[in-house]
Motif scaffolding. Structure first.
Motif, short mmCIF file in Angstrom:
data_model
loop_
_atom_site.label_atom_id
_atom_site.label_comp_id
_atom_site.label_asym_id
_atom_site.label_seq_id
_atom_site.Cartn_x
_atom_site.Cartn_y
_atom_site.Cartn_z
N GLU A 5 6.37 -0.87 14.46
CA GLU A 5 6.25 -1.04 13.02
C GLU A 5 4.83 -0.83 12.51
O GLU A 5 4.59 -0.83 11.30
CB GLU A 5 6.74 -2.43 12.60
N ARG A 6 3.88 -0.60 13.42
CA ARG A 6 2.50 -0.35 13.02
C ARG A 6 2.13 1.14 13.06
O ARG A 6 1.04 1.53 12.66
CB ARG A 6 1.54 -1.14 13.91
N ARG A 7 3.04 1.97 13.55
CA ARG A 7 2.68 3.38 13.81
C ARG A 7 2.34 4.15 12.53
O ARG A 7 1.42 4.98 12.54
CB ARG A 7 3.84 4.08 14.53
N VAL A 8 3.07 3.89 11.44
CA VAL A 8 2.80 4.65 10.22
C VAL A 8 1.37 4.41 9.75
O VAL A 8 0.63 5.34 9.41
CB VAL A 8 3.80 4.28 9.12
N GLY A 9 0.95 3.15 9.74
CA GLY A 9 -0.42 2.84 9.34
C GLY A 9 -1.44 3.51 10.24
O GLY A 9 -2.46 4.03 9.76
N TRP A 10 -1.18 3.50 11.54
CA TRP A 10 -2.09 4.17 12.46
C TRP A 10 -2.15 5.68 12.20
O TRP A 10 -3.23 6.28 12.22
CB TRP A 10 -1.65 3.91 13.90
N LEU A 11 -1.00 6.29 11.96
CA LEU A 11 -0.97 7.73 11.71
C LEU A 11 -1.73 8.08 10.43
O LEU A 11 -2.50 9.05 10.41
CB LEU A 11 0.48 8.20 11.60
N TRP A 12 -1.51 7.30 9.37
CA TRP A 12 -2.23 7.56 8.13
C TRP A 12 -3.74 7.42 8.34
O TRP A 12 -4.52 8.25 7.88
CB TRP A 12 -1.74 6.60 7.05
N LEU A 14 6.01 4.03 0.98
CA LEU A 14 5.50 2.75 1.44
C LEU A 14 5.97 2.57 2.87
O LEU A 14 7.17 2.73 3.16
CB LEU A 14 6.02 1.58 0.59
N ALA A 15 5.06 2.29 3.78
CA ALA A 15 5.43 2.14 5.18
C ALA A 15 6.22 0.85 5.38
O ALA A 15 5.89 -0.20 4.83
CB ALA A 15 4.17 2.10 6.05
N VAL A 16 7.29 0.95 6.16
CA VAL A 16 7.99 -0.25 6.60
C VAL A 16 7.17 -0.81 7.76
O VAL A 16 7.30 -0.40 8.92
CB VAL A 16 9.43 0.07 7.02
N ASP A 17 6.28 -1.74 7.43
CA ASP A 17 5.30 -2.27 8.38
C ASP A 17 5.53 -3.76 8.59
O ASP A 17 6.47 -4.33 8.02
CB ASP A 17 3.88 -1.97 7.89
N ILE A 59 14.39 6.15 21.06
CA ILE A 59 13.09 5.77 20.54
C ILE A 59 13.25 5.30 19.10
O ILE A 59 14.25 5.62 18.44
CB ILE A 59 12.07 6.93 20.61
N GLU A 60 12.28 4.55 18.61
CA GLU A 60 12.36 4.00 17.26
C GLU A 60 11.85 5.02 16.24
O GLU A 60 10.74 5.54 16.39
CB GLU A 60 11.56 2.71 17.16
N PRO A 61 12.63 5.30 15.21
CA PRO A 61 12.13 6.18 14.15
C PRO A 61 11.00 5.52 13.37
O PRO A 61 10.79 4.30 13.43
CB PRO A 61 13.36 6.37 13.24
N LEU A 62 10.28 6.33 12.63
CA LEU A 62 9.36 5.83 11.62
C LEU A 62 10.19 5.55 10.36
O LEU A 62 11.05 6.35 9.98
CB LEU A 62 8.29 6.86 11.30
N HIS A 63 9.93 4.41 9.71
CA HIS A 63 10.70 4.03 8.53
C HIS A 63 9.77 3.87 7.32
O HIS A 63 8.65 3.33 7.46
CB HIS A 63 11.43 2.70 8.76
N TYR A 64 10.25 4.31 6.17
CA TYR A 64 9.50 4.22 4.92
C TYR A 64 10.46 3.84 3.79
O TYR A 64 11.66 4.09 3.87
CB TYR A 64 8.88 5.56 4.52
N PRO A 96 0.84 -1.20 0.00
CA PRO A 96 0.00 0.00 0.00
C PRO A 96 0.87 1.25 0.00
O PRO A 96 1.80 1.36 0.80
CB PRO A 96 -0.81 -0.12 1.30
N ALA A 97 0.56 2.18 -0.89
CA ALA A 97 1.40 3.36 -1.05
C ALA A 97 0.58 4.63 -0.90
O ALA A 97 -0.63 4.64 -1.12
CB ALA A 97 2.09 3.34 -2.41
N ARG A 98 1.27 5.69 -0.52
CA ARG A 98 0.68 7.03 -0.45
C ARG A 98 1.58 7.99 -1.22
O ARG A 98 2.80 7.79 -1.29
CB ARG A 98 0.58 7.50 1.00
N GLU A 99 0.97 9.03 -1.77
CA GLU A 99 1.73 10.04 -2.50
C GLU A 99 1.30 11.44 -2.09
O GLU A 99 0.15 11.67 -1.72
CB GLU A 99 1.55 9.88 -4.01
N MET A 100 2.27 12.35 -2.17
CA MET A 100 2.01 13.76 -1.91
C MET A 100 2.74 14.59 -2.95
O MET A 100 3.89 14.29 -3.29
CB MET A 100 2.50 14.16 -0.51
N ARG A 101 2.06 15.61 -3.47
CA ARG A 101 2.70 16.54 -4.40
C ARG A 101 3.07 17.82 -3.67
O ARG A 101 2.28 18.38 -2.90
CB ARG A 101 1.77 16.88 -5.56
N GLN A 102 4.32 18.29 -3.91
CA GLN A 102 4.75 19.61 -3.47
C GLN A 102 5.40 20.28 -4.67
O GLN A 102 6.46 19.84 -5.13
CB GLN A 102 5.74 19.51 -2.31
#
Length: 345
Positions: A311-318, A118-121, A152-157, A104-110
């Motif tokens: 490893e579940r935090r990114v999904g929860w944040l999204w 892609l979340a490292v989940d 603390i553990e970083p968020l990984h993508y 599962p992927a997410r995209e953002m335009r700037q």
């Protein structure tokens, strides 16, 4: 209608006061942080100074676990670049597995750039045990903790940057800036070579040190009317130009041209940017991020860093931001299952 503004102030004032002891940074959203009267008396300068002192104190307690050469380079420059972080015999297989993985992927335009993540989940870590081993390496973890200033553990993508995607607006990431008034960790493990003219990571060496001329500059910028400066600076991510660097006696930014399998770890209170690219490029990396309340004295005590939760935090944040989109916005759009790179990036 005239009664609503005083009522709002009464309701929000305790929250605004409490935010002074947190990572809150927006001069626009908190009128105390943006108050020219309070900042003339030293509010912003003292928050910056205290946050930096707390970070130095925590880092001293974390330093012994970090390889000396890495620590010395980071302390001097505010970033460290480590070539061949993965043993050369193992890197091609790791790279191939990461680029082939679909999730599962997410995209953002700037501006004219698109960022895909892609979340490292748990699913990715189960499918890519070599990635799990890399992120569990004691030396890499110790460096991440030292730069972040917390255990603390970083968020990984897995992150892909696509430049020159057809929009006419400039990419705001190409402007030199600091992420906040306090230290935080960002890291990039580049899967492909990055040349100096292909959107490299840029950093102003030594700009992570919050002392002397940098503190004086922070004081001066805090006196500006937040409604009269650019919005990103007013929201706590100050943009800088050559004149600002001269005023702080800082050198120009360096463009980090790196080979594949190079890990760059930086404190993004230092001035940094995404370099310009002379052609459309696709940059793929393992991207890590960590930021916490800078005034917390303890090193860890973060339940969300526990295995099984981290490893579940990114999904929860999204998901949380999806539900709160109406109130807080959601720039990260679902794009279905994707690989990190390829013709659909």
């Amino acid at each position: 209608m005239n009664l609503l503004k005083p009522l709002k102030t009464v309701v929000w004032l305790p929250i605004w006061i409490a935010q002074l002891g947190t990572s809150a940074k927006s001069f626009l959203d908190n009128p105390l942080l943006g108050s020219q009267r309070l900042n003339r008396a030293g509010l912003h300068r003292e928050r910056v100074r205290l946050a930096a002192a707390m970070t130095r104190w925590r880092r001293r307690r974390l330093a012994h676990r970090v390889p000396a050469a890495w620590r010395e380079a980071f302390d001097r420059d505010g970033y460290v670049a480590i070539p061949e972080i993965v043993p050369p015999g193992e890197f091609p297989a790791l790279r191939e597995a990461l680029l082939a993985y679909e999730g599962p992927a997410r995209e953002m335009r700037q501006g004219d750039a698109i960022t895909r993540r892609l979340a490292v989940d748990p699913a990715m870590l189960a499918a890519l045990p070599q990635l799990r081993r890399l992120l569990a390496r004691p030396d890499v973890r110790a460096l991440f903790h030292y730069v972040a200033g917390f255990r603390i553990e970083p968020l990984h993508y897995i992150q892909t940057i696509v430049t020159h995607d057809g929009a006419n607006e400039a990419d705001p990431q190409e402007a030199l800036h600091a992420d906040a008034f306090h230290s935080s960790l960002k890291a990039w493990l580049f899967l492909n070579p990055v040349s100096a003219d292909e959107a490299p990571f840029r950093f102003v060496p030594g700009s992570h040190r919050m002392e002397g001329a940098r503190l004086d500059w922070e004081y001066r910028r805090s006196l500006a009317d937040p409604r009269a400066i650019d919005r990103l600076s007013a929201r706590g991510s100050p943009r800088v130009g050559a004149g600002d660097l001269d005023a702080m006696a800082l050198p120009p930014a360096l463009d980090l041209a790196v080979s594949a399998n190079t890990l760059v770890v930086a404190d993004t209170v230092g001035f940094h940017a995404r370099g310009a690219s002379v052609r459309p490029v696709e940059r793929v990396e393992i991207w890590s991020y960590s930021r916490r309340n800078p005034f917390v004295p303890w090193l860890g005590a973060d339940p969300l860093s526990l295995p099984g939760l981290a490893e579940r935090r990114v999904g929860w944040l999204w998901s949380a931001r999806d539900r709160l989109e109406r109130w807080v916005g959601q720039p990260w759009r679902k794009v279905g299952r994707r690989t990190a790179a390829g013709p659909d990036a």
